[in-house]
Motif scaffolding. Structure first.
Motif, short mmCIF file in Angstrom:
data_model
loop_
_atom_site.label_atom_id
_atom_site.label_comp_id
_atom_site.label_asym_id
_atom_site.label_seq_id
_atom_site.Cartn_x
_atom_site.Cartn_y
_atom_site.Cartn_z
N ARG A 1 -2.14 -5.21 12.30
CA ARG A 1 -2.55 -4.88 10.93
C ARG A 1 -1.49 -5.37 9.97
N LEU A 2 -1.93 -5.99 8.88
CA LEU A 2 -1.02 -6.54 7.88
C LEU A 2 -1.09 -5.72 6.60
N THR A 3 0.06 -5.54 5.97
CA THR A 3 0.08 -4.81 4.71
C THR A 3 1.28 -5.24 3.90
N SER A 4 1.27 -4.97 2.61
CA SER A 4 2.42 -5.28 1.76
C SER A 4 3.46 -4.18 1.91
N GLU A 5 4.69 -4.47 1.50
CA GLU A 5 5.77 -3.51 1.66
C GLU A 5 5.51 -2.24 0.86
N SER A 6 4.89 -2.37 -0.31
CA SER A 6 4.64 -1.20 -1.15
C SER A 6 3.61 -0.25 -0.53
N GLU A 7 2.80 -0.74 0.42
CA GLU A 7 1.76 0.08 1.02
C GLU A 7 2.18 0.71 2.34
N VAL A 8 3.36 0.35 2.85
CA VAL A 8 3.77 0.83 4.17
C VAL A 8 3.91 2.34 4.20
N LEU A 9 4.66 2.89 3.25
CA LEU A 9 4.92 4.33 3.25
C LEU A 9 3.64 5.15 3.05
N PRO A 10 2.81 4.84 2.05
CA PRO A 10 1.55 5.60 1.91
C PRO A 10 0.65 5.49 3.14
N MET B 1 1.57 4.95 6.29
CA MET B 1 2.13 5.72 7.39
C MET B 1 1.95 7.22 7.18
N ARG B 2 2.06 7.67 5.94
CA ARG B 2 1.85 9.09 5.67
C ARG B 2 0.43 9.51 6.02
N SER B 3 -0.53 8.70 5.59
CA SER B 3 -1.93 9.07 5.84
C SER B 3 -2.28 8.96 7.32
N ARG B 4 -1.81 7.91 7.98
CA ARG B 4 -2.13 7.73 9.40
C ARG B 4 -1.42 8.77 10.27
N GLY C 1 -0.68 11.75 9.37
CA GLY C 1 -1.37 13.02 9.18
C GLY C 1 -2.54 13.17 10.12
N LEU C 2 -3.09 12.04 10.57
CA LEU C 2 -4.20 12.05 11.51
C LEU C 2 -3.74 11.88 12.95
N GLY C 3 -2.42 11.73 13.12
CA GLY C 3 -1.89 11.48 14.45
C GLY C 3 -2.23 10.11 14.98
N ALA C 4 -2.44 9.16 14.07
CA ALA C 4 -2.90 7.82 14.48
C ALA C 4 -2.05 6.73 13.83
N ALA C 5 -0.76 6.97 13.70
CA ALA C 5 0.12 5.97 13.09
C ALA C 5 0.35 4.80 14.05
N PRO C 6 0.77 3.64 13.53
CA PRO C 6 1.07 2.50 14.41
C PRO C 6 2.15 2.84 15.44
N ASP C 7 2.11 2.12 16.53
CA ASP C 7 3.10 2.33 17.59
C ASP C 7 4.38 1.53 17.35
N GLU D 1 11.64 10.08 6.36
CA GLU D 1 10.51 11.01 6.35
C GLU D 1 10.03 11.35 7.77
N ARG D 2 10.79 10.89 8.76
CA ARG D 2 10.46 11.15 10.17
C ARG D 2 9.08 10.62 10.55
N LEU D 3 8.71 9.52 9.92
CA LEU D 3 7.45 8.86 10.26
C LEU D 3 7.63 7.86 11.39
N THR D 4 8.88 7.56 11.71
CA THR D 4 9.21 6.74 12.87
C THR D 4 10.24 7.49 13.69
N THR D 5 10.48 6.99 14.88
CA THR D 5 11.44 7.63 15.77
C THR D 5 12.39 6.59 16.32
N THR D 6 13.48 7.04 16.90
CA THR D 6 14.46 6.10 17.43
C THR D 6 13.91 5.37 18.66
N SER D 7 14.48 4.22 18.93
CA SER D 7 14.08 3.44 20.09
C SER D 7 14.54 4.13 21.37
#
Length: 425
Positions: free
Chosen positions: A72-81, A83-86, A88-94, A109-115
């Motif tokens: 999935r492709l997106t602009s940098e300004s759209e990444v945070l919104p 990820m927040r919405s996805r 919230g559904l438990g369906a964020a990118p891997d 915002e703890r939307l990602t985790t460490t490697s």
């Protein structure tokens, strides 16, 4: 009768055999990959990166047929919104590919985790700048590609590029049109030659705020003031042209409105299409102290989503190792011009392309922001950009501008020096 028993036994065995296989069969793993193609300022560079990402996904799936990569492709300004919405559904990118500021915002915002990759996995790859993203025994992100800043110019109009900032102004006085950005992140390399970068960083770093009318002292203050004075004088020369964005610089060079600019190396492909053989690249000019300029290099990094299943996390880690190996890194650098590999085993064909040695030298001298440093630079840029514009456009003298910057560094309760007046205020 015996034959019927044998036939029934054979059929029963076949059923048991096939049912045993079906219990072990697993569906393909779905790996959701999000690519942020930057701010969208260079459509050609963005398209190259998108095409490369899809190609890498296809190659990875050929090697790993049990994994389906969904890009999935997106602009940098759209990444945070997004990820927040996805999330919230438990369906964020891997797995995500973004620039450092976006990766930092996601981590905060703890939307990602460490490697979860171990040194045993990463050490053989010899990845540059990896330590900048370490958190304990883990990494908050993994470097992927670096995009250095260089000088781009029209060789037909500029036979010899300026080697120093003084030469830049001198050549402008001779009629060559030199372009510089007002974006502080893109302009900060000019402060190197005055030894002004580090004092500026320290001035606006919260832990080092000193509440006084002049937080900067001695040579540090003199260095910043000398840089501000050079910017003030440079804009007096009509052929030194400051514009709002780095993309506008590229556009003006394409149209012949500028002859020389500072530019990100990812614009080379775009400029080759418009300028052809007239395009040339060079090192950024040095300042009075003779030190090489230290531009802020852009970096693409890999971040891991927090909602992945164990199978998806495993697939994401395999993909990360795939794009960081020597073979893939070499191909990425060759196909997406302007991007430098982080795998130190990659040997670039510097004799085959004039821009590669210039990019290498720039990268050697670049500031490569870690998470913390990236935020510090962004804070610096957002804080003093409006004030700096007043200095460049001659609305205030350098000494007044420096006092205004120092007042901001003293915090919100300090007496803020006015920045609204003209040079004689």
């Amino acid at each position: 009768m015996a034959r019927r028993r044998d036939l029934l036994a054979s059929l029963l065995g076949l059923v048991l055999l096939t049912s045993g296989c079906s219990t072990q069969w697993q569906p393909p793993e779905n790996l959701n990959l999000l690519l942020s193609a930057g701010l969208g300022e260079d459509k050609i560079a963005r398209a190259n990166l998108e095409r490369l990402a899809q190609q890498l996904a296809n190659e990875f799936m050929r090697v790993n047929p049990r994994v389906n990569v969904h890009l999935r492709l997106t602009s940098e300004s759209e990444v945070l919104p997004l990820m927040r919405s996805r999330s919230g559904l438990g369906a964020a990118p891997d797995l995500l590919i973004t620039r450092v500021p976006a990766a930092y915002a996601l981590a905060q915002e703890r939307l990602t985790t460490t490697s979860s990759l171990e040194p045993l996995d990463l050490d053989p790859l010899r990845i540059k700048f990896l330590g900048r993203f370490r958190q304990g025994n883990r990494f908050r992100a993994l470097p992927l590609l670096v995009q250095p800043t260089i000088a781009c110019y029209n060789r037909k109009r500029v036979p010899t590029p300026p080697r120093t900032l003084d030469q830049l102004v001198s050549q402008a006085s001779g009629g060559q049109k030199m372009g510089l950005p007002l974006e502080l992140r893109e302009l900060l390399w000019t402060a190197t030659g005055f030894s002004a970068q580090q004092p500026l960083f320290q001035l606006l770093e919260n832990k080092r705020r000193i509440h006084s009318t002049e937080p900067l002292k001695g040579t540090a203050r003199e260095s910043v003031l000398a840089w501000l004075e050079w910017l003030y004088r440079a804009n007096v020369e009509p052929n030194v042209i400051f514009v709002d964005t780095a993309d506008e610089l590229v556009t003006r060079l394409e149209k012949g409105q500028l002859d020389w600019i500072s530019c990100n190396a990812t614009t080379i492909t775009r400029l080759q299409k418009s300028l052809g053989s007239n395009l040339a690249v060079a090192d950024l000019p040095r300042g009075p102290n003779g030190e090489p300029s230290r531009p802020i290099a852009r970096m693409l990094v890999l971040s891991f989503g927090r909602d992945s299943t164990p199978g998806q996390r495993d697939a994401a880690q395999k993909f990360a190792l795939f794009v960081l190996n020597e073979y893939t890194q070499s191909n990425m650098a060759a196909q997406a011009i302007g991007n430098m590999p982080v795998n130190q085993k990659v040997v670039l064909p510097v004799k085959d392309a004039a821009y590669l040695p210039v990019m290498e030298r720039s990268l050697d001298n670049s500031i490569i922001p870690s998470f913390y440093e990236g935020i510090r630079i962004n804070t610096l840029a957002n804080t003093i950009r409006p004030i700096l514009k007043r200095n460049i456009y001659g609305e205030q003298k350098p000494e007044q501008v420096l006092k205004a910057i120092e007042a901001i560094a003293n915090g919100p309760n300090a007496d803020v020096v006015s920045v609204s007046g003209g040079p004689n205020q």
